[in-house]
Design a protein around this motif. Structure first.
Motif, PDB file in Angstrom:
ATOM      1  N   LEU A  99      45.270  36.395  45.520  1.00  0.00           N
ATOM      2  CA  LEU A  99      43.846  36.660  45.653  1.00  0.00           C
ATOM      3  C   LEU A  99      43.076  36.359  44.370  1.00  0.00           C
ATOM      4  N   ALA A 100      43.752  36.391  43.215  1.00  0.00           N
ATOM      5  CA  ALA A 100      43.031  36.235  41.941  1.00  0.00           C
ATOM      6  C   ALA A 100      43.017  34.797  41.433  1.00  0.00           C
ATOM      7  N   LEU A 101      44.101  34.076  41.651  1.00  0.00           N
ATOM      8  CA  LEU A 101      44.171  32.717  41.100  1.00  0.00           C
ATOM      9  C   LEU A 101      43.070  31.800  41.640  1.00  0.00           C
ATOM     10  N   PRO A 102      42.775  31.840  42.954  1.00  0.00           N
ATOM     11  CA  PRO A 102      41.689  30.977  43.432  1.00  0.00           C
ATOM     12  C   PRO A 102      40.365  31.252  42.732  1.00  0.00           C
ATOM     13  N   ARG A 103      40.260  32.435  42.130  1.00  0.00           N
ATOM     14  CA  ARG A 103      39.034  32.747  41.400  1.00  0.00           C
ATOM     15  C   ARG A 103      39.246  32.714  39.885  1.00  0.00           C
ATOM     16  N   GLY A 104      40.358  32.071  39.477  1.00  0.00           N
ATOM     17  CA  GLY A 104      40.518  31.791  38.052  1.00  0.00           C
ATOM     18  C   GLY A 104      41.153  32.895  37.223  1.00  0.00           C
TER      19      GLY A 104
END
Lengths: 441, 251
Positions: A99-104
């Motif tokens: 959930l966090a990686l797509p938002r950097g």
């Protein structure tokens, strides 16, 4: 009417300790208080567990109650401006990455598997390949929600003594309900990495000292080698790449090993063949290459249930840390003992910890060198070797990692953890574990 | 940036609904969560917001007893500014043994699992047909494929619901409406609904795995999708076993 069901199914990753537990698996956060109270009131006491990747008995409570927290995995809030995320303790690091990686963003610290919950990461104050720069997981935790078995709820910040007891506290200070932490900003999913072979132990320490510019470092040791090649291995290091691709790891894995490997599958010969082949193959790949974070951080996650390779009797993990003055000689003495025993380890991992202090009273990481090994359970032979390793660690002023341990004595534990008496003041009297019962003298 | 997908989830606190909603959230969808438990709905809403949903609305109502399903659904669609997908994911397993003896209890199970669900499906079909696009995705059950002594009351309701959704899918397709209806038939899913059963083994799927199937079904496939797919073959066999043999097995 109770939500707890008796089962013999719960085993830790090492699969040595077996026992009956009463297990409850809450689906909603408000169920935790009553479950904690009920577990705490039973004679065997209670313990909250996550994904059971601890190797020994620190995540088991035979004869007692377990609260399986992995179903509580909801995000409370995620501020993508600051990278501060608050979520239920059962959220796994793998799901967090998803959930966090797509938002950097990426977890500030990851261990060798993504199948670890936030609660487990806090309770064991886990470390990763970036310890020398980032310290332990607990250093990045900004708040904790802790439920005690007396029903009280504590919202803890790092300055609270109970926070220091809970981080690395093996789940014994209360049930960690939620965790708030600061994530690390990343450009994408990729790293630049390289493997540097070294021919002996001095080679390791030289490369480690020369790798200041790498955020992530770890070494694999071929511990089947003695003599002049003692401590030969591959030093792996890497840095995040400025690469905009944010492809998350595939949730698919190779099919899990459906049953235990036969006990002869891992023996001195196959171990030597595996380790020598690995050394030869990897040594030929020189220079930097681009790698996705999944094989870089979580190589074994690709093999579902790799722990069953060790057969029905399971295996022991052994991880120690030796402080700087003794580190080099201590690691050498450990490797000599292992080479002599012929019980070599499938994967031996060596890494230097940096000087950043760990926030927990019982946090394992401290400055020095940490060696992690696994040994098939061959009964007394294995226990004898591990006792000899204990002696080396004690002499070097080192200590062992409870998350990996299933057998050390109370004296060995107390020796390694000088803050143990302060920690005891924060214990939740309704909680315990197989490990904790064993190390009470 | 395209407009986010707008999704109404009826029974949003069920395990399969939550798992499905997380896939929508990861795509930045705009979600409306309908259900009975205010606290749980808000817990789920926070989770989905944290996972990337562009916005999450909460609608508290008793889905098992609709007053005017068409009007109520229209209100929900209006809150989203229009709707693309409608997922119906609530159901009550109930206690079969008890419900066999207590006919009033059986009536209540049938009312929730079939009568109420059918009203939402019919209302959704009309809404989607009128707007000439969108998907209705309904969670049925393999229990509806053949009556078995262990859970035929729940199974009967799901069988009825399945027939209804199949019929809706037929109607929407025949009229070239541009809208679709899909029935999902999960097998054994590890959720709180099945918390009392012993689990493990290759037949058990996680809610996450079923959620992925449900999310895909909203875009394509159907009209009947088993989740995971192998249940189609298991149920094919279960349906063709002759009664004289079947009646000797306590399935």
């Amino acid at each position: 009417m109770t939500a707890f069901q008796t089962t013999g199914d719960v085993v830790s990753w090492g699969r040595v300790t077996r026992g009956l537990h009463r297990v409850a698996r809450p689906a909603w956060p408000e169920q935790v208080a009553a479950l904690a109270a009920e577990a705490g009131a039973t004679p065997g006491k209670g313990l909250a567990i996550g994904l059971s990747r601890s190797y020994g008995d620190s995540g088991l409570n035979p004869g007692g109650a377990l609260i399986g927290m992995a179903g509580l995995d909801r995000v409370h809030a995620f501020d993508t401006a600051t990278g501060i995320l608050c979520a239920d303790a059962g959220l796994s690091l793998g799901a967090l990455i998803g959930l966090a990686l797509p938002r950097g963003f990426f977890p500030p610290v990851v261990p060798g598997t993504r199948f670890v919950t936030l609660g487990g990461a806090v309770a064991n104050d886990i470390h990763g390949k970036n310890h020398h720069g980032a310290g332990t997981f607990g250093r990045h935790v900004t708040r904790l929600g802790l439920r005690r078995t007396d029903g009280s709820f504590h919202e803890l910040v790092p300055s609270d003594p109970l926070f220091g007891a809970t981080v690395g506290g093996l789940g014994l200070t209360g049930v960690i309900e939620w965790v708030e932490l600061r994530l690390t900003p990343v450009q994408g999913a990729w790293l630049d990495a390289e493997d540097v072979p070294f021919g002996d132990l001095d080679g390791f320490f030289d490369i480690a000292a020369a790798s200041e510019g790498f955020a992530h470092t770890v070494a694999w040791i071929d511990c089947t080698q003695g003599g002049a090649s003692l401590g030969r291995g591959l030093f792996s290091r890497g840095n995040w790449r400025a690469d905009p691709d944010r492809t998350v790891h595939s949730a698919k894995r190779t099919p899990a090993l459906p049953l235990d490997a036969p006990s002869f599958a891992l023996n001195a010969l196959t171990l030597k063949a595996f380790n020598s082949t690995r050394y030869a193959l990897k040594s030929q790949r020189a220079g930097m290459w681009r790698t996705h974070y999944a094989p870089f951080f979580f190589p074994l996650d690709a093999i579902g249930g790799w722990n069953r390779l060790y057969g029905a009797r399971g295996f022991y993990q052994y991880q120690c840390v030796l402080p700087p003055p003794a580190a080099r000689d201590g690691v050498r003495a450990l490797l000599q003992q292992i080479a002599r025993s012929g019980q070599g380890s499938f994967l031996a991992v060596l890494k230097t910890f940096g000087p950043l202090p760990s926030p927990g009273m019982l946090s394992f990481p401290r400055e020095g060198a940490t060696l992690a090994l696994d040994f098939a359970n061959k009964g007394d032979d294995t226990l004898g070797l591990l006792a000899r390793l204990d002696a080396v660690v004690r002499e070097g002023g080192g200590r062992l990692y409870p998350a990996k341990d299933g057998r050390i004595s109370a004296a060995m534990f107390e020796n390694g953890y000088p803050n143990l008496s302060s920690f005891r003041r924060h214990l939740d009297p309704g909680l315990s574990s197989g490990f904790w019962k064993r190390v009470q003298s | 940036m395209t407009t986010p997908c707008r999704v109404i989830i009826l029974g949003a606190t069920s395990a399969i609904a939550q798992a499905t909603a997380r896939f929508y959230a990861g795509e930045g969808a705009h979600l409306l969560l309908a259900g009975r438990n205010t606290q749980h709905l808000h817990t789920v809403a926070a989770d989905l917001t944290g996972r990337g949903a562009s916005a999450v609305e909460v609608e508290v109502l008793d889905l098992g007893a609709p007053t005017d399903a068409s009007a109520q659904l229209a209100v929900m669609a209006a809150r989203l500014g229009g709707v693309d997908d409608i997922l119906l994911a609530y159901g009550v397993l109930g206690d079969q043994t008890q419900a066999e003896r207590d006919v009033a209890l059986a009536r209540d199970l049938l009312a929730v699992n079939f009568t109420s669900a059918a009203q939402w499906c019919l209302a959704a079909a009309n809404l989607l047909e009128d707007q000439r696009r969108g998907s209705l995705v309904v969670i049925g059950s393999v229990a509806g494929d053949r009556g078995r002594q262990s859970n035929f009351i729940y199974g009967a309701a799901k069988a009825g619901l399945g027939t209804l959704v199949q019929g809706i899918a037929h109607r929407l397709a025949l009229r070239n409406s541009g809208a679709r209806a899909v029935l999902i038939k999960p097998g054994f899913v590890d959720t709180p609904m099945t918390g009392h059963l012993p689990k493990g083994g290759p037949l058990w799927a996680s809610a996450d795995a079923v959620g992925a199937i449900v999310r895909k079904a909203a875009d394509a496939g159907g009209p009947v999708i088993y989740a995971p797919f192998f249940w189609r073959f298991i149920l094919l066999i279960i349906r063709v076993i002759p009664a004289p043999i079947f009646h000797k097995r306590p399935l």
